[in-house]
Design an enzyme around this catalytic site. Structure first.
Site, PDB file in Angstrom:
ATOM      1  N   HIS A  24       0.842  -1.195   0.000  1.00 13.80           N
ATOM      2  CA  HIS A  24       0.000   0.000   0.000  1.00 13.80           C
ATOM      3  C   HIS A  24       0.880   1.248   0.000  1.00 13.80           C
ATOM      4  CE1 HIS A  24      -3.418  -2.399   1.899  1.00 13.80           C
ATOM      5  NE2 HIS A  24      -2.364  -3.080   2.327  1.00 13.80           N
ATOM      6  N   TYR A  25       0.351   2.382  -0.400  1.00 10.45           N
ATOM      7  CA  TYR A  25       0.931   3.647   0.049  1.00 10.45           C
ATOM      8  C   TYR A  25       0.022   4.223   1.113  1.00 10.45           C
ATOM      9  CZ  TYR A  25      -1.978   6.369  -3.419  1.00 10.45           C
ATOM     10  OH  TYR A  25      -2.973   6.928  -4.168  1.00 10.45           O
ATOM     11  N   THR A  26       0.590   5.066   1.966  1.00  3.75           N
ATOM     12  CA  THR A  26      -0.190   5.583   3.094  1.00  3.75           C
ATOM     13  C   THR A  26      -1.235   6.597   2.654  1.00  3.75           C
ATOM     14  OG1 THR A  26       1.596   7.177   3.494  1.00  3.75           O
ATOM     15  CG2 THR A  26       1.579   5.152   4.827  1.00  3.75           C
ATOM     16  N   GLU A  89       2.540  -0.950   4.577  1.00  3.15           N
ATOM     17  CA  GLU A  89       2.238   0.436   4.203  1.00  3.15           C
ATOM     18  C   GLU A  89       3.547   1.161   3.901  1.00  3.15           C
ATOM     19  OE1 GLU A  89      -0.473   2.241   3.809  1.00  3.15           O
ATOM     20  OE2 GLU A  89      -2.117   1.062   4.681  1.00  3.15           O
ATOM     21  N   HIS A 131      -2.511  -2.832  -3.444  1.00  4.95           N
ATOM     22  CA  HIS A 131      -3.875  -2.638  -2.970  1.00  4.95           C
ATOM     23  C   HIS A 131      -4.837  -2.470  -4.145  1.00  4.95           C
ATOM     24  CE1 HIS A 131      -6.405  -0.638   0.472  1.00  4.95           C
ATOM     25  NE2 HIS A 131      -6.865  -1.802   0.111  1.00  4.95           N
ATOM     26  N   ASP A 141      -3.375   2.463  -4.994  1.00  2.00           N
ATOM     27  CA  ASP A 141      -2.033   2.316  -4.431  1.00  2.00           C
ATOM     28  C   ASP A 141      -1.469   0.902  -4.577  1.00  2.00           C
ATOM     29  OD1 ASP A 141      -4.220   1.929  -2.462  1.00  2.00           O
ATOM     30  OD2 ASP A 141      -2.640   1.498  -1.025  1.00  2.00           O
TER      31      ASP A 141
END
Length: 228
Positions: A24-26, A89, A131, A141
């Protein structure tokens, strides 16, 4: 660099063996804000790990527990992705707050972490996903700037196929059947195609099936896809 313990209360028991890694990215303005949210009991979200832009790795949830990172999602017949996956993340503001390249120190930390998790649980390359792959109608993401090719060269993820490409000349219905066979949820065809493009053809994400998409997908369905 030693991982930093930052326990989150947001977890429960797994109901499936670990067979996936989800990146994921945050999608928040700062890493500090993201870490706080992932540890906030009111937020009801978490991940197993968070990786800062400088390469620091935070441990939030023990791997044997079910972190709450995937939400409503699906991949290769698995609908409780949280139970079957390790969630990582990666600090980046994302498309909403100024999406940018992932720094080298951060990418190197991702590679080390993914390699370790993949080996521990014998996870296949096809089950190291973003994600957006598991939730194409909701998520973008880690996005088109994430350097999947660096992971692929180390056999930590599937490559973008570049060799022996052939166009099967599928119509859209056949393409979607193949995309579903590969692992995607295809109830929203445009979203599914965009997720596939974001991962395997990031320079053009238009949600339209074309010859290049057909060739890439066919190659990915064959044993041992070859790429850069």
């Amino acid at each position: 660099m030693q991982p930093i313990e930052a326990p989150s209360p947001n977890f429960d028991a797994r109901t499936a063996p670990i067979s996936m890694i989800v990146l994921h990215y945050t999608g928040m303005e700062t890493g500090e804000a993201a870490l706080a949210r992932l540890r906030d009991p009111e937020a009801k979200v978490s991940s197993h790990y968070l990786i800062e832009e400088d390469g620091r790795v935070f441990v939030l949830v023990d791997e044997d527990k079910r972190a709450w990172h995937a939400g409503r999602s699906h991949w290769r017949g698995i609908s409780d992705v949280n139970s079957a996956s390790i969630g990582i993340e990666i600090v980046n503001p994302g498309h909403e707050f100024g999406y940018r390249d992932f720094p080298e120190a951060q990418v190197n930390a991702v590679i080390r972490l993914v390699a370790g998790v993949k080996d521990r649980y014998s996870i296949t390359r096809g089950n190291v996903v973003g994600h957006s792959d598991i939730a194409p109608t909701r998520k973008k993401d880690p996005g088109e700037l994430f350097p999947w090719s660096k992971l692929a060269r180390l056999r930590l993820a599937l490559p973008r196929p570049t060799r022996g490409l052939m166009d099967p000349h599928w119509n859209e219905a056949s393409f979607l059947l193949a995309l579903e066979r590969f692992g995607y949820e295809v109830t929203d065809p445009r979203a599914a195609i965009m997720a596939f493009q974001r991962r395997f053809r990031p320079e053009m994400i238009d949600g339209e099936m074309d010859a290049e998409c057909r060739m890439l997908l066919l190659a990915l369905l064959l044993p041992q896809p070859q790429g850069d």
